[in-house]
Design an enzyme around this catalytic site. Structure first.
Site, PDB file in Angstrom:
ATOM      1  N   PRO A 218       0.978  -1.199  -0.214  1.00  0.00           N
ATOM      2  CA  PRO A 218      -0.272   0.356  -0.316  1.00  0.00           C
ATOM      3  C   PRO A 218       0.427   1.697   0.767  1.00  0.00           C
ATOM      4  CG  PRO A 218       0.745  -0.658   2.260  1.00  0.00           C
ATOM      5  CD  PRO A 218       0.461  -2.293   1.351  1.00  0.00           C
ATOM      6  N   CYS A 219       1.719   1.339  -1.253  1.00  0.00           N
ATOM      7  CA  CYS A 219       2.819   2.694  -1.148  1.00  0.00           C
ATOM      8  C   CYS A 219       1.484   3.957  -0.763  1.00  0.00           C
ATOM      9  CB  CYS A 219       3.450   2.584  -2.643  1.00  0.00           C
ATOM     10  SG  CYS A 219       2.330   2.136  -3.731  1.00  0.00           S
TER      11      CYS A 219
END
Length: 162
Positions: free
Chosen positions: A125-126
């Protein structure tokens, strides 16, 4: 590499995989490719369903996915593992990720560079990583910061206006 394109509430996404795990994830609007497969292994079918649920508002944790890290250098791999610990509804800063890994916060740009090359956006989950103070900075996925904000809003992250 086998690849499948599938619909989600955000638009078409795609997954590619090999014997060692997931090799890539594409955010909307992922184009259908002529060589997309129709016979999908059960674990990939289950991951497709989880992505669809997540983007439909039934939030999922993708830290258990088998990612194929063979083509990822050591530093980005460390960054991706640390990013997997940032759960839906939360955010962290690039400097926080560097510090969590035992590096000086001055390596926050290197963290940002690693996340900009993330082959599994959403799953790793950048989009949950922001600059100090919560400022929205670049997002390499389709739609840029607009997509990042949409994903964070879906997940219920506390966002602040500047």
């Amino acid at each position: 590499m086998p690849r499948v394109t599938f619909p989600t509430p955000f638009g078409a996404c795609a997954l590619s995989w090999g014997l060692c795990g997931l090799t890539s994830f594409e955010l909307p609007e992922a184009p259908v490719q002529p060589d997309d497969v129709t016979e999908i292994p059960t674990p990939i079918q289950e991951l497709v369903a989880r992505v669809q649920r997540h983007l439909g508002g039934d939030l999922q944790d993708f830290s258990d996915v088998q990612y194929d890290f063979r083509s990822v250098a050591e530093f980005p791999r460390e960054v991706y593992h640390a990013t997997l610990a940032v759960k839906a509804g939360q955010t962290s800063s690039y400097g926080d990720i560097a510090a969590k890994l035992g590096y000086a916060s001055g390596l926050s740009r290197a963290v940002g560079t690693a996340l900009g090359a993330n082959p599994w956006p959403l799953l790793v989950p950048c989009h949950r990583i922001v600059s100090v103070g919560g400022k929205m900075t670049g997002f390499s996925g389709p739609g840029g910061i607009k997509t990042k904000l949409r994903l964070l809003a879906l997940e219920g992250a506390q966002l602040f206006a500047e």
